[in-house]
Design a protein around this motif. Structure first.
Motif, PDB file in Angstrom:
ATOM      1  N   PHE A  65       1.089  -0.800  -0.159  1.00 53.45           N
ATOM      2  CA  PHE A  65      -0.247   0.086   0.089  1.00 53.45           C
ATOM      3  C   PHE A  65       0.934   1.006  -0.384  1.00 53.45           C
ATOM      4  O   PHE A  65       2.469   1.172   0.089  1.00 53.45           O
ATOM      5  N   LEU A  66       0.572   2.504   0.215  1.00 57.57           N
ATOM      6  CA  LEU A  66       0.545   3.302  -0.366  1.00 57.57           C
ATOM      7  C   LEU A  66       1.246   4.055   0.618  1.00 57.57           C
ATOM      8  O   LEU A  66       2.028   4.404   1.476  1.00 57.57           O
ATOM      9  N   SER A  67       0.164   4.167   1.406  1.00 56.23           N
ATOM     10  CA  SER A  67       0.195   5.249   2.781  1.00 56.23           C
ATOM     11  C   SER A  67      -1.102   4.912   3.636  1.00 56.23           C
ATOM     12  O   SER A  67      -1.914   4.593   3.888  1.00 56.23           O
ATOM     13  N   ILE A  68      -1.116   4.968   5.474  1.00 52.52           N
ATOM     14  CA  ILE A  68      -1.878   4.368   6.117  1.00 52.52           C
ATOM     15  C   ILE A  68      -2.458   6.193   6.518  1.00 52.52           C
ATOM     16  O   ILE A  68      -1.502   6.830   7.160  1.00 52.52           O
ATOM     17  N   ASN A  69      -3.659   6.261   6.388  1.00 50.82           N
ATOM     18  CA  ASN A  69      -4.057   7.835   6.559  1.00 50.82           C
ATOM     19  C   ASN A  69      -4.398   7.946   7.659  1.00 50.82           C
ATOM     20  O   ASN A  69      -4.276   8.196   8.848  1.00 50.82           O
ATOM     21  N   HIS A  70      -5.177   6.489   8.739  1.00 43.33           N
ATOM     22  CA  HIS A  70      -5.738   6.264   9.877  1.00 43.33           C
ATOM     23  C   HIS A  70      -5.830   5.011  10.356  1.00 43.33           C
ATOM     24  O   HIS A  70      -5.825   3.868   9.642  1.00 43.33           O
ATOM     25  N   MET A  71      -5.447   5.592  11.722  1.00 42.04           N
ATOM     26  CA  MET A  71      -5.214   4.005  12.587  1.00 42.04           C
ATOM     27  C   MET A  71      -6.270   4.280  13.565  1.00 42.04           C
ATOM     28  O   MET A  71      -6.746   4.759  14.211  1.00 42.04           O
ATOM     29  N   GLY A  72      -7.174   3.087  14.132  1.00 42.51           N
ATOM     30  CA  GLY A  72      -7.675   3.083  15.346  1.00 42.51           C
ATOM     31  C   GLY A  72      -8.385   1.629  16.336  1.00 42.51           C
ATOM     32  O   GLY A  72      -7.527   0.547  15.954  1.00 42.51           O
ATOM     33  N   TRP A  73      -8.163   1.927  17.388  1.00 42.30           N
ATOM     34  CA  TRP A  73      -8.923   0.336  17.767  1.00 42.30           C
ATOM     35  C   TRP A  73     -10.294   0.312  18.816  1.00 42.30           C
ATOM     36  O   TRP A  73     -10.733   1.346  18.781  1.00 42.30           O
ATOM     37  N   TYR A  74     -10.387  -0.487  18.488  1.00 38.68           N
ATOM     38  CA  TYR A  74     -11.900  -0.655  18.256  1.00 38.68           C
ATOM     39  C   TYR A  74     -12.273  -1.825  19.437  1.00 38.68           C
ATOM     40  O   TYR A  74     -11.324  -3.091  19.787  1.00 38.68           O
ATOM     41  N   ARG A  75     -13.059  -2.373  20.241  1.00 36.94           N
ATOM     42  CA  ARG A  75     -12.949  -2.858  21.417  1.00 36.94           C
ATOM     43  C   ARG A  75     -14.838  -4.031  20.717  1.00 36.94           C
ATOM     44  O   ARG A  75     -15.765  -2.873  20.639  1.00 36.94           O
ATOM     45  N   GLN A  76     -14.647  -5.230  21.694  1.00 36.88           N
ATOM     46  CA  GLN A  76     -16.104  -5.194  21.196  1.00 36.88           C
ATOM     47  C   GLN A  76     -16.136  -6.269  22.348  1.00 36.88           C
ATOM     48  O   GLN A  76     -15.399  -7.723  22.904  1.00 36.88           O
ATOM     49  N   ALA A  77     -16.929  -5.784  23.671  1.00 40.14           N
ATOM     50  CA  ALA A  77     -17.875  -6.959  24.918  1.00 40.14           C
ATOM     51  C   ALA A  77     -18.716  -7.984  24.671  1.00 40.14           C
ATOM     52  O   ALA A  77     -19.249  -7.749  23.313  1.00 40.14           O
ATOM     53  N   PRO A  78     -18.562  -9.124  25.323  1.00 42.77           N
ATOM     54  CA  PRO A  78     -19.509 -10.010  24.699  1.00 42.77           C
ATOM     55  C   PRO A  78     -21.003  -9.380  24.917  1.00 42.77           C
ATOM     56  O   PRO A  78     -21.461  -8.927  25.735  1.00 42.77           O
ATOM     57  N   GLY A  79     -21.402  -9.785  24.315  1.00 47.31           N
ATOM     58  CA  GLY A  79     -23.223  -9.922  23.810  1.00 47.31           C
ATOM     59  C   GLY A  79     -23.373  -7.972  23.712  1.00 47.31           C
ATOM     60  O   GLY A  79     -24.272  -7.569  23.466  1.00 47.31           O
ATOM     61  N   LYS A  80     -21.756  -7.381  23.096  1.00 44.66           N
ATOM     62  CA  LYS A  80     -22.212  -5.831  22.820  1.00 44.66           C
ATOM     63  C   LYS A  80     -21.082  -5.947  21.909  1.00 44.66           C
ATOM     64  O   LYS A  80     -20.727  -5.905  20.960  1.00 44.66           O
ATOM     65  N   GLN A  81     -22.158  -4.588  20.988  1.00 38.75           N
ATOM     66  CA  GLN A  81     -21.433  -3.888  20.089  1.00 38.75           C
ATOM     67  C   GLN A  81     -20.366  -3.805  20.383  1.00 38.75           C
ATOM     68  O   GLN A  81     -20.123  -3.079  21.155  1.00 38.75           O
ATOM     69  N   ARG A  82     -19.540  -4.153  19.097  1.00 33.20           N
ATOM     70  CA  ARG A  82     -18.547  -3.354  18.755  1.00 33.20           C
ATOM     71  C   ARG A  82     -18.176  -1.622  18.496  1.00 33.20           C
ATOM     72  O   ARG A  82     -18.898  -1.030  18.316  1.00 33.20           O
TER      73      ARG A  82
ATOM     74  N   THR B  50      -8.482   6.403  18.287  1.00 37.16           N
ATOM     75  CA  THR B  50      -8.577   6.914  16.544  1.00 37.16           C
ATOM     76  C   THR B  50      -6.609   7.720  16.547  1.00 37.16           C
ATOM     77  O   THR B  50      -7.052   8.691  17.903  1.00 37.16           O
ATOM     78  N   LEU B  51      -6.765   7.792  15.556  1.00 41.17           N
ATOM     79  CA  LEU B  51      -5.289   8.820  15.493  1.00 41.17           C
ATOM     80  C   LEU B  51      -5.357   9.197  13.746  1.00 41.17           C
ATOM     81  O   LEU B  51      -5.177   8.141  12.795  1.00 41.17           O
ATOM     82  N   ASP B  52      -5.122   9.564  13.314  1.00 42.55           N
ATOM     83  CA  ASP B  52      -4.994  10.398  12.034  1.00 42.55           C
ATOM     84  C   ASP B  52      -3.557  10.502  11.611  1.00 42.55           C
ATOM     85  O   ASP B  52      -2.630  10.760  12.128  1.00 42.55           O
TER      86      ASP B  52
END
Length: 120
Positions: free
Chosen positions: A28-45, A50-52
């Motif tokens: 790939f050429l470049s990474i513009n945006h990086m982030g962390w997400y989480r998902q607990a049991p029974g819950k939505q992500r 995030t870091l741009d």
């Protein structure tokens, strides 16, 4: 394509710390945006942080002041330093990257996730 591999998860007592790492590889050429997400049991992500490409960060209210996102462009790495962990931080944590392909098209990729468990 961007391949992401997370590491650093585990079991920690409340009040402890963990550092998650995410390694990006592929063509790939470049990474513009990086982030962390989480998902607990029974819950939505949900968004954690995030870091741009300009260095701007965004944190979920639940982790502000405790978590810090950072990146190493040369190593194609993104990190999540998690301090003062709470049982409610228990979840699978996912790395997400928005990049630009060599054909100048946008790419969004997710890692496989790493489990973080905080005991009380």
């Amino acid at each position: 394509q961007v391949q992401l591999v997370e590491s650093g998860g585990g079991l920690v007592q409340a009040g402890g710390s963990l550092r998650l790492s995410c390694a990006a590889s592929g063509s790939f050429l470049s990474i513009n945006h990086m982030g962390w997400y989480r998902q607990a049991p029974g819950k939505q992500r949900e968004l954690v942080a995030t870091l741009d490409s300009g260095g701007s960060t965004n944190y979920a209210d639940a982790v502000k002041g405790r978590f810090t996102i950072s990146r190493d462009n040369a190593k194609r790495m993104v990190y999540l330093q998690m301090n003062s962990l709470k049982p409610e931080d228990t979840a699978v944590y996912y790395c997400n990257v928005h990049a630009v392909s060599r054909l100048y098209s946008p790419i969004s990729s997710w890692g496989q996730g790493t489990q973080v468990t905080v005991s009380s």
